[in-house]
Design a protein around this motif. Sequence first.
Motif, PDB file in Angstrom:
ATOM      1  N   GLN A   1      18.461 131.473   4.432  1.00 45.31           N
ATOM      2  CA  GLN A   1      17.567 131.068   5.515  1.00 45.31           C
ATOM      3  C   GLN A   1      18.462 130.482   6.596  1.00 45.31           C
ATOM      4  N   VAL A   2      18.548 131.171   7.758  1.00 42.01           N
ATOM      5  CA  VAL A   2      19.574 130.843   8.744  1.00 42.01           C
ATOM      6  C   VAL A   2      18.946 130.458  10.084  1.00 42.01           C
ATOM      7  N   GLY A   3      19.305 129.285  10.562  1.00 40.84           N
ATOM      8  CA  GLY A   3      18.968 128.876  11.918  1.00 40.84           C
ATOM      9  C   GLY A   3      20.147 129.153  12.826  1.00 40.84           C
ATOM     10  N   GLU A   4      19.870 129.473  14.081  1.00 42.24           N
ATOM     11  CA  GLU A   4      20.945 129.804  15.029  1.00 42.24           C
ATOM     12  C   GLU A   4      20.564 129.295  16.410  1.00 42.24           C
ATOM     13  N   THR A   5      21.472 128.582  17.044  1.00 40.85           N
ATOM     14  CA  THR A   5      21.229 128.177  18.420  1.00 40.85           C
ATOM     15  C   THR A   5      22.435 128.549  19.269  1.00 40.85           C
ATOM     16  N   THR A   6      22.172 129.259  20.374  1.00 36.11           N
ATOM     17  CA  THR A   6      23.215 129.751  21.267  1.00 36.11           C
ATOM     18  C   THR A   6      22.816 129.470  22.704  1.00 36.11           C
ATOM     19  N   SER A   7      23.772 129.648  23.615  1.00 39.88           N
ATOM     20  CA  SER A   7      23.490 129.465  25.043  1.00 39.88           C
ATOM     21  C   SER A   7      24.515 130.257  25.856  1.00 39.88           C
ATOM     22  N   PRO A   8      24.150 130.622  27.110  1.00 44.56           N
ATOM     23  CA  PRO A   8      22.831 130.472  27.702  1.00 44.56           C
ATOM     24  C   PRO A   8      21.909 131.592  27.259  1.00 44.56           C
ATOM     25  N   HIS A   9      20.698 131.633  27.800  1.00 45.03           N
ATOM     26  CA  HIS A   9      19.795 132.720  27.474  1.00 45.03           C
ATOM     27  C   HIS A   9      19.805 133.756  28.602  1.00 45.03           C
ATOM     28  N   LEU A  10      19.423 134.981  28.263  1.00 46.79           N
ATOM     29  CA  LEU A  10      19.368 136.054  29.252  1.00 46.79           C
ATOM     30  C   LEU A  10      18.056 136.045  30.026  1.00 46.79           C
ATOM     31  N   HIS A  11      16.941 135.959  29.294  1.00 46.42           N
ATOM     32  CA  HIS A  11      15.635 136.128  29.927  1.00 46.42           C
ATOM     33  C   HIS A  11      14.691 134.953  29.698  1.00 46.42           C
ATOM     34  N   ASP A  12      14.762 134.351  28.526  1.00 45.11           N
ATOM     35  CA  ASP A  12      13.774 133.340  28.179  1.00 45.11           C
ATOM     36  C   ASP A  12      14.426 132.283  27.301  1.00 45.11           C
TER      37      ASP A  12
END
Length: 455
Positions: A81-92
């Motif tokens: 079970q994997v959470g992922e947070t990245t930046s920036p976003h492309l559209h939303d």
Amino acid sequence: MTSFEQTRERLLPSQIAGDPFAVLMSRRRGSEPRGTERMRLLCHELGDPQTGLDVIHVVGTDGKTSVARITASMLTALGKQVGETTSPHLHDVTERLRLNGRAIAAEDLHRLADEVLVAIGTIEARHAVRISFFEAISAAALLWFARNRVDIAVVEAGIGGVHDATSVVDSRTVALTPVGCDHEDILGPGAANIAREKAGVIATGGTLVSAQQRRDVAGVVAAVTSQRCARLLVAGHDFHVDHRRSTPFGQHVVLRGVDGVTVDGVLPLRGAHQAANAVQALATIQAHLRGAPVDTTALARGLESVALGGRGEVVACSDQTLLVFDGAHDALSAQALARTVIPMAAQRRLVVVVGMTGDRNPGVIADAFGSAADALIVTNTSTPSRVPASRLRAQLNVAGYQAHLADDVTVAIRHAREQLGAEVVVVTGSLYLVGEARRGLVELAGMPAAMDMRA
């Protein structure tokens, strides 16, 4: 009136007070000093969700989102079970928070935003500080991961490392992507200095998995890991790409991880740099699982499932013109993009469209493509931090390059195809510009009516 509504009205102008996304997005860092103090206050107000998370921390200058996305995809294929947070976003903004490869639902992020904004109101009233958007969205991600009881959270740093908001997490496993000279106004001059800030997140006794680095950076990374009694795994020594072959939709790769573990599969991303990102992701997973056996067949499935828009992404027009979207914005990423695109454009007319934000230099894009580019077009992005196209053209003129001028990216692509006869059009310089180009595809003659907008 609820506590959130009271906080929202106090913090922001009435025209955006009804939209928590707009509220969060309006909270730029401004003149607040860098550091983790505000983030720690915010996390504490939210119950310190970071304390129970098992984290892979991804830091570096280029390729962070790619390494994070590939790592998360392969871990999900292993049944985690994997959470992922990245930046920036492309559209939303929802693209920044993912669970098992799926972006958070807008209504779920809406509720998190409400909760985080209440906490912000309390902290800012009590401590006379201002919480930024990145701190707020990162805290929301950690809270969401904790509530979903993820097995592993893959967390991409923002700017820097030690003083980045994400450094509130336990960085026992760190993936360090290639380090270059970006954000020197914030992080200080020189790649070695920047590397010290980024590698410094590694916890005592942890493991740092490094991409291949320039010599001065490699020396700093080795020194930092030695001081922390941390294990250091280095691309080209402890893991490497055995084989890669371009395919119409990406590349076939054979990845040699730590201790000879091999993954043979298809990566739906183009370029040697993405193969390098993939093997770094493999080694990072092995390091995090502390040598436990891994199912290489499952890892290959995870590799094939990677979805990442705006990074070496190619879209074919009905007239056979190729559009290439990539958020390259500094020398390292521009060179990697050029090495990928130039062979693809052999014997075809190549036009590069550039739009940039902040204090970035368009010359790094022009230098990377050199004479392989038949023409350059500079244009504007819609973000407030954009560099006006007229200034970009002036900078290129000083550097000895001539560039065409276009008001926006849709106009720039039309001009490239219709007036300049482009057969390959590269849109680059800013991920924001890439996002605008992808949104505008349906406005361009000969473009598909829809495309996969998964970021």
